[in-house]
Design an enzyme around this catalytic site. Structure first.
Site, PDB file in Angstrom:
ATOM      1  N   ALA A  61       0.718  -0.959  -0.129  1.00 41.41           N
ATOM      2  CA  ALA A  61      -0.027  -0.045  -0.009  1.00 41.41           C
ATOM      3  C   ALA A  61       0.865   1.350  -0.045  1.00 41.41           C
ATOM      4  O   ALA A  61       1.958   1.071   0.539  1.00 41.41           O
ATOM      5  CB  ALA A  61      -0.876  -0.126   1.236  1.00 41.41           C
ATOM      6  N   GLY A 101       1.048  -5.242   1.153  1.00 44.55           N
ATOM      7  CA  GLY A 101      -0.042  -5.339   0.124  1.00 44.55           C
ATOM      8  C   GLY A 101       0.300  -6.111  -1.166  1.00 44.55           C
ATOM      9  O   GLY A 101      -0.504  -6.644  -1.860  1.00 44.55           O
ATOM     10  N   GLU A 104       0.139  -9.455  -0.276  1.00 40.25           N
ATOM     11  CA  GLU A 104      -1.206  -9.841  -0.462  1.00 40.25           C
ATOM     12  C   GLU A 104      -1.952 -10.020  -1.715  1.00 40.25           C
ATOM     13  O   GLU A 104      -2.684 -10.926  -1.856  1.00 40.25           O
ATOM     14  CB  GLU A 104      -1.979  -8.930   0.525  1.00 40.25           C
ATOM     15  CG  GLU A 104      -1.381  -8.904   2.220  1.00 40.25           C
ATOM     16  CD  GLU A 104      -2.006  -7.836   2.881  1.00 40.25           C
ATOM     17  OE1 GLU A 104      -1.809  -6.497   2.516  1.00 40.25           O
ATOM     18  OE2 GLU A 104      -2.900  -7.851   3.772  1.00 40.25           O
ATOM     19  N   GLU A 124       4.202  -4.988   7.502  1.00 41.14           N
ATOM     20  CA  GLU A 124       3.544  -3.742   8.032  1.00 41.14           C
ATOM     21  C   GLU A 124       3.732  -3.653   9.514  1.00 41.14           C
ATOM     22  O   GLU A 124       3.515  -2.496   9.894  1.00 41.14           O
ATOM     23  CB  GLU A 124       1.930  -4.362   7.821  1.00 41.14           C
ATOM     24  CG  GLU A 124       1.349  -4.138   6.578  1.00 41.14           C
ATOM     25  CD  GLU A 124       1.446  -5.458   5.747  1.00 41.14           C
ATOM     26  OE1 GLU A 124       2.543  -6.345   5.999  1.00 41.14           O
ATOM     27  OE2 GLU A 124       0.799  -5.557   4.487  1.00 41.14           O
TER      28      GLU A 124
HETATM   29  N1  3HC Z   1       4.384   3.691   0.185  1.00 42.49           N
HETATM   30  C1  3HC Z   1       4.931   4.910  -0.426  1.00 42.49           C
HETATM   31  N2  3HC Z   1       6.185   5.263  -0.412  1.00 42.49           N
HETATM   32  C2  3HC Z   1       6.915   3.935  -0.451  1.00 42.49           C
HETATM   33  C3  3HC Z   1       6.675   2.714  -0.030  1.00 42.49           C
HETATM   34  C4  3HC Z   1       5.368   2.442   0.390  1.00 42.49           C
HETATM   35  N3  3HC Z   1       4.778   1.203   0.553  1.00 42.49           N
HETATM   36  N4  3HC Z   1       7.671   2.017  -0.044  1.00 42.49           N
HETATM   37  C5  3HC Z   1       8.855   2.532  -0.302  1.00 42.49           C
HETATM   38  N5  3HC Z   1       8.313   4.074  -0.735  1.00 42.49           N
HETATM   39  C6  3HC Z   1       9.084   5.052  -1.249  1.00 42.49           C
HETATM   40  C7  3HC Z   1      10.239   5.611  -0.284  1.00 42.49           C
HETATM   41  O1  3HC Z   1       9.771   6.428   0.740  1.00 42.49           O
HETATM   42  C8  3HC Z   1      11.181   6.197  -1.124  1.00 42.49           C
HETATM   43  O2  3HC Z   1      10.557   7.685  -1.528  1.00 42.49           O
HETATM   44  P1  3HC Z   1      11.697   8.754  -1.825  1.00 42.49           P
HETATM   45  O3  3HC Z   1      12.473   8.328  -2.978  1.00 42.49           O
HETATM   46  O4  3HC Z   1      10.821   9.797  -2.066  1.00 42.49           O
HETATM   47  O5  3HC Z   1      12.502   8.936  -0.747  1.00 42.49           O
HETATM   48  C9  3HC Z   1      11.332   5.389  -2.136  1.00 42.49           C
HETATM   49  O6  3HC Z   1       9.943   4.586  -2.124  1.00 42.49           O
HETATM   50  C10 3HC Z   1      12.236   4.404  -2.213  1.00 42.49           C
HETATM   51  O7  3HC Z   1      12.133   3.788  -1.010  1.00 42.49           O
HETATM   52  P2  3HC Z   1      13.554   3.270  -0.364  1.00 42.49           P
HETATM   53  O8  3HC Z   1      14.508   4.406  -0.326  1.00 42.49           O
HETATM   54  O9  3HC Z   1      13.285   2.538   1.101  1.00 42.49           O
HETATM   55  O10 3HC Z   1      14.377   2.119  -1.514  1.00 42.49           O
HETATM   56  P3  3HC Z   1      14.970   0.740  -1.056  1.00 42.49           P
HETATM   57  O11 3HC Z   1      15.327   0.507  -2.500  1.00 42.49           O
HETATM   58  O12 3HC Z   1      15.960   0.969  -0.095  1.00 42.49           O
HETATM   59  O13 3HC Z   1      13.828  -0.308  -0.518  1.00 42.49           O
HETATM   60  C11 3HC Z   1      11.853  -1.240  -0.135  1.00 42.49           C
HETATM   61  C12 3HC Z   1      12.616  -0.730  -1.309  1.00 42.49           C
HETATM   62  C13 3HC Z   1      12.541  -2.502   0.636  1.00 42.49           C
HETATM   63  C14 3HC Z   1      10.616  -1.558  -0.868  1.00 42.49           C
HETATM   64  C15 3HC Z   1      11.518  -0.350   1.041  1.00 42.49           C
HETATM   65  O14 3HC Z   1      11.122   0.880   0.732  1.00 42.49           O
HETATM   66  C16 3HC Z   1      10.535  -0.759   2.028  1.00 42.49           C
HETATM   67  O15 3HC Z   1      10.811  -1.358   3.044  1.00 42.49           O
HETATM   68  N6  3HC Z   1       9.108  -0.234   1.932  1.00 42.49           N
HETATM   69  C17 3HC Z   1       7.902  -0.456   2.715  1.00 42.49           C
HETATM   70  C18 3HC Z   1       7.545  -1.797   2.602  1.00 42.49           C
HETATM   71  C19 3HC Z   1       6.444  -2.040   3.399  1.00 42.49           C
HETATM   72  O16 3HC Z   1       6.272  -1.730   4.531  1.00 42.49           O
HETATM   73  N7  3HC Z   1       5.042  -2.310   2.810  1.00 42.49           N
HETATM   74  C20 3HC Z   1       4.095  -2.344   3.518  1.00 42.49           C
HETATM   75  C21 3HC Z   1       3.128  -0.939   3.360  1.00 42.49           C
HETATM   76  S1  3HC Z   1       1.754  -1.218   4.239  1.00 42.49           S
HETATM   77  C22 3HC Z   1       0.700  -2.210   3.311  1.00 42.49           C
HETATM   78  O17 3HC Z   1       1.035  -2.886   2.310  1.00 42.49           O
HETATM   79  C23 3HC Z   1      -0.746  -2.481   4.126  1.00 42.49           C
HETATM   80  C24 3HC Z   1      -1.391  -3.463   3.338  1.00 42.49           C
HETATM   81  O18 3HC Z   1      -1.353  -4.560   4.206  1.00 42.49           O
HETATM   82  C25 3HC Z   1      -3.026  -3.128   3.178  1.00 42.49           C
END
Ligand code: 3HC
Ligand code: NAI
Length: 725
Positions: A61, A101, A104, A124
């Site tokens: 997400a 997500g 998922e 998450e």
């Molecule tokens: N939503 C919005 N922005 C995101 C994002 C997300 N899920 N994941 C990464 N980004 C953005 C970062 O803020 C960053 O933005 P910027 O360039 O403006 O600074 C850009 O994407 C690149 O991210 P990283 O610098 O972290 O890049 P890496 O290559 O080092 O890592 C990654 C990539 C492993 C995907 C890491 O970003 C990460 O762990 N992201 C979060 C993953 C996460 O927590 N997912 C769950 C989201 S909540 C969800 O899905 C709810 C669901 O259950 C309904």
């Protein structure tokens, strides 16, 4: 277009395209609905492949949407339900990452093919929430409760090979994953998809399942200290056991809403974005390093193979940077070499067991006693004893043997970078790289800019930090930099609390219940009490240098607690001595037990100084220790040593065991309210004018005076206010 569709013979390939990580924003979700709907209706389409553009399936997400109404449009779980119900087989082609997500969505597909380098997971929990699009219900149905909990509660990124072993994906391929998915899709056209619809299956269970879940929750309570998301994850998985899918989905929704109400997701998501934003700000020197191209670091050297040097050498080798490691004599070199090789071997064994290829090999580190071997290296990190004269001697040598454009870095914990740089020919190439112990594990790196350090040197050090997998934070040059500087007043208050009636375990318990990985006294025992003692002796605060007639409780006119010095005089140096603030089972033992001797010793100390002990009060302990630390944080901002509150928070979250679900010390101050922090400090300072660290910082007063703006406005406020300082 947020998602595109093409036809490969009878297979429709829908590709999510939302750089940089294909987050499933509202527009992406709408696009998936549209493309999927059309593919379903199109009679020439017999199967569907879901893929991600730019080498990534999806990172889940869009976290930025959580605080907006965009989340309410087209729920991801509804999309997942539609995909799963599809009569045409759907195959997920996972490249790069399928997280949150993203996974998922893949779990709703009937089959999953992953590229060998990809990672999947439901992280998450790390941003304070739980998988909220069916992940807590489909994953246990696929791989069973214990394996699902291991993935969900720890928020692990599972490598593709392991994902295959535990059954999250059906196939792992070396080549083009979309082609492999298309191929698989063709073979399953017309087959029975019944069991492939995970929501229709039952979770494998046994009579001990409830007690297993209870034990897991108890362990998580201890391990995650106040963080609510891990517990919510366990409860959601519990709701999947022997219950219809829809029951679990309702529970998932309800738990998501109750988590949101705790404020923890907001704190953790602030921490998530702060980590990604550190270094993007204009820092007080005026320049922006991130607009400057860094120099490539092809080779590196580490001077000194003690506690820190070993970890730094391993971090470099792991990032495929060949390292030359230098020591002062043959026996230290042999000792360091054995330690580095043993760690590299252990790491390699672990990775091989997981089916992965280790990046670092024993051959990537070369060991030497000869400085002239450093003549060609790009980047040198000095990690010898914390002694200015020794460090200067090393830098003089480096300046004479290294190539003129080599970057020369020091891993000092707090010495003056400019003084070290002053003995070199090119001070603009000198910078501090302050790793944390153990350097091969801890993520934090303080990059310390000196007065002459160039933006290119900063860019190179910050980029190297990222290459090593660290969170690099740029800070200014002042005694102890940011992290250790804030620790001073925090530890000072912890010591005063002992004088006033607490025992070490009372103070530690209050801070550990708050969420710290370790209270201050356990931390000091671990680090060794002699380290601080030696430094206090050098400053003339203890021992023979204190002028005669100085009251025991004062030094240089300020309040001083000699209690820690008295322990050191008795050889109670902490864990390594088997006794310090606590007692241990043996020297080097790890299990801290409250020590009746310490209790007795403190009582005698209070009697001698006629201090009437106050009963321990956890709220007071928190206010005194945390507000002292926060107050120093405001001073660091005033001085331009950190460029904004986020930098301080990232440092504390990643290097000092601050609980992430509380966002960091400055974020915490913003949630408590700067007016309250100011009130408590003001009151204390009036009663204790001989404790200068508790005098409210100018910036804190100014922020309170403008009504305590939200933290996202502090950076501009800091700029405006400090201009007037
Ligand atoms: N939503 C919005 N922005 C995101 C994002 C997300 N899920 N994941 C990464 N980004 C953005 C970062 O803020 C960053 O933005 P910027 O360039 O403006 O600074 C850009 O994407 C690149 O991210 P990283 O610098 O972290 O890049 P890496 O290559 O080092 O890592 C990654 C990539 C492993 C995907 C890491 O970003 C990460 O762990 N992201 C979060 C993953 C996460 O927590 N997912 C769950 C989201 S909540 C969800 O899905 C709810 C669901 O259950 C309904
Ligand atoms: P250490 O005492 O474990 O190791 C220092 C090493 O430097 C020893 O192996 C020693 O033989 C070597 N050395 C000394 N003189 C040398 C010379 N002339 N040439 C080559 N090697 C020489 O010290 P530690 O703990 O690794 O600390 C190193 C630096 O890192 C210090 O500046 C310290 O303040 C800093 N630091 C330490 C942290 C810690 O937790 N130990 C954390 C962060 C920084």
């Amino acid at each position: 277009m947020a998602a595109t569709r093409r036809l490969s013979h009878t297979v429709a390939v829908i590709t999510i395209n939302h750089p940089p990580v294909n987050a499933l924003s509202s527009s992406v979700r709408h696009a998936i609905v549209k493309e999927f709907g059309e593919a379903t209706k199109d009679p020439s389409v017999k199967a569907i492949v879901l893929a991600g553009a730019n080498g990534k399936f999806s990172a889940g997400a869009d976290i930025r949407e959580f605080a907006t109404s965009a989340l309410k449009t087209v729920s991801l779980e509804d999309i997942n339900a539609t995909i799963e119900a599809s009569r045409k087989p759907v195959v997920a082609a996972i490249e790069g990452v399928a997280l949150g997500g993203g996974l998922e969505l893949a779990l709703a597909c009937h089959f999953r093919v992953a590229s060998a380098q990809s990672r999947v997971g439901l992280p998450e929990v790390l941003i304070g929430i739980l998988p909220a699009a069916g992940g807590t219900q489909r994953l246990p149905r696929l791989i069973g409760v214990p394996a699902a909990l291991d993935v969900i509660v720890r928020g692990r990124h599972v490598p593709a090979t392991e994902a295959l072993q535990i059954g999250i994906v059906d196939e792992v391929v070396q080549g083009n994953v979309v082609n492999a998915a298309i191929q698989l899709a063709r073979t399953v056209i017309g087959t029975d998809l019944g069991k492939r619809r995970l929501s229709t299956n039952f979770v494998p269970s046994n009579p001990n399942m409830e007690s297993f879940l209870d034990t897991t929750a108890e362990k998580a309570k201890k391990q995650f200290r106040g963080a609510q998301a891990p517990l919510a994850c366990i409860e959601a998985v519990r709701a999947s056991v022997q219950k219809p899918y829809q029951h679990g989905i309702e529970k998932e929704k309800q738990l998501f809403l109750s988590l949101w109400a705790t404020g923890q997701p907001q704190a953790q998501q602030y921490a998530f974005f702060s980590e990604r934003n550190v270094g993007k700000w204009t820092h007080p020197s005026g320049g922006r390093w991130d607009t400057i191209a860094p120099k490539p670091v092809r080779t590196a050297a580490v001077i000194g193979l003690g506690t820190m040097g070993r970890g730094i050498a391993i971090s470099l080798a792991r990032a495929n940077i060949p390292v030359i490691a230098l020591e002062q004599d043959a026996s230290q070199l042999e000792f360091g070499k054995k330690a580095v090789n043993a760690l590299l071997e252990r790491e390699a064994e672990k990775l091989i067991k997981q089916g992965l290829t280790p990046a670092a090999s024993l051959a990537s580190v070369r060991f030497t006693l000869d400085f002239t071997e450093l003549c060609d290296v790009d980047f040198v990190i000095e990690a010898v004893y914390e002694n200015m004269e020794l460090k200067k001697e090393i830098f003089r040598k480096l300046a004479s043997v290294c190539k003129p454009d080599a970057f020369l870095c020091t891993n000092t914990s707090g010495l003056d970078i400019d003084e070290i740089a002053s003995v070199t020919k090119h001070p603009h190439l000198v910078i501090g790289t302050h790793f944390f112990s153990p350097a091969n594990i801890m993520r934090l790196l303080e990059v310390v800019r000196g007065h002459h350090t160039s933006l290119m040197t900063i860019a190179t050090a910050m980029t190297l930090g990222k290459t090593l997998g660290k969170v690099a934070v740029l800070v200014g040059n002042c005694p102890l930099f940011v992290g250790n500087r804030l620790l001073g007043p925090y530890l000072e208050q912890a010591n005063y609390l002992l004088e006033e009636g607490c025992n070490p375990e009372d103070v530690d318990r209050a801070l550990e219940d708050f969420g710290f990985a370790m209270g201050p006294f356990r931390m000091m025992d671990l680090a060794g009490l002699d380290v601080g003692w030696r430094s206090r002796m050098e400053k003339g605060l203890t021992g023979n240098k204190v002028p005669e007639g100085t009251p025991a409780r004062q030094r240089h006119g300020n309040r001083y607690s000699p209690v820690a010095d008295m322990l050191c005089e008795l050889g109670r140096f902490g864990q390594k001595a088997g006794k310090g603030w606590y007692q241990y089972e043996k020297p080097g033992g790890r299990f801290a037990q409250p020590d009746p001797w310490v209790k007795d010793f403190l009582q005698k100390y209070r009697d001698t100084h006629q201090i009437k002990p106050r009963p321990s009060n956890p709220e007071l302990i928190l206010e005194r220790c945390l507000y002292a630390l926060i107050n120093e944080g405001f001073r660091v901002l005033e001085d331009g040593i950190a460029s904004g509150p986020e930098d301080i928070d990232v440092i504390y979250n990643n290097g000092y065991g601050w609980p992430k679900h509380r966002g960091g010390p400055m974020y915490y101050a913003s949630t408590v309210g700067v007016a309250k922090v100011l009130d408590v400090l003001d009151q204390y300072h009036k009663e204790n004018p001989d404790v200068p660290s508790m005098k409210p910082a100018f910036l804190l007063k100014k922020l309170a005076a403008v009504g305590g703006p939200p933290i996202k406005e502090w950076r501009t406020q800091v700029g405006k206010l400090t201009n007037k300082l």
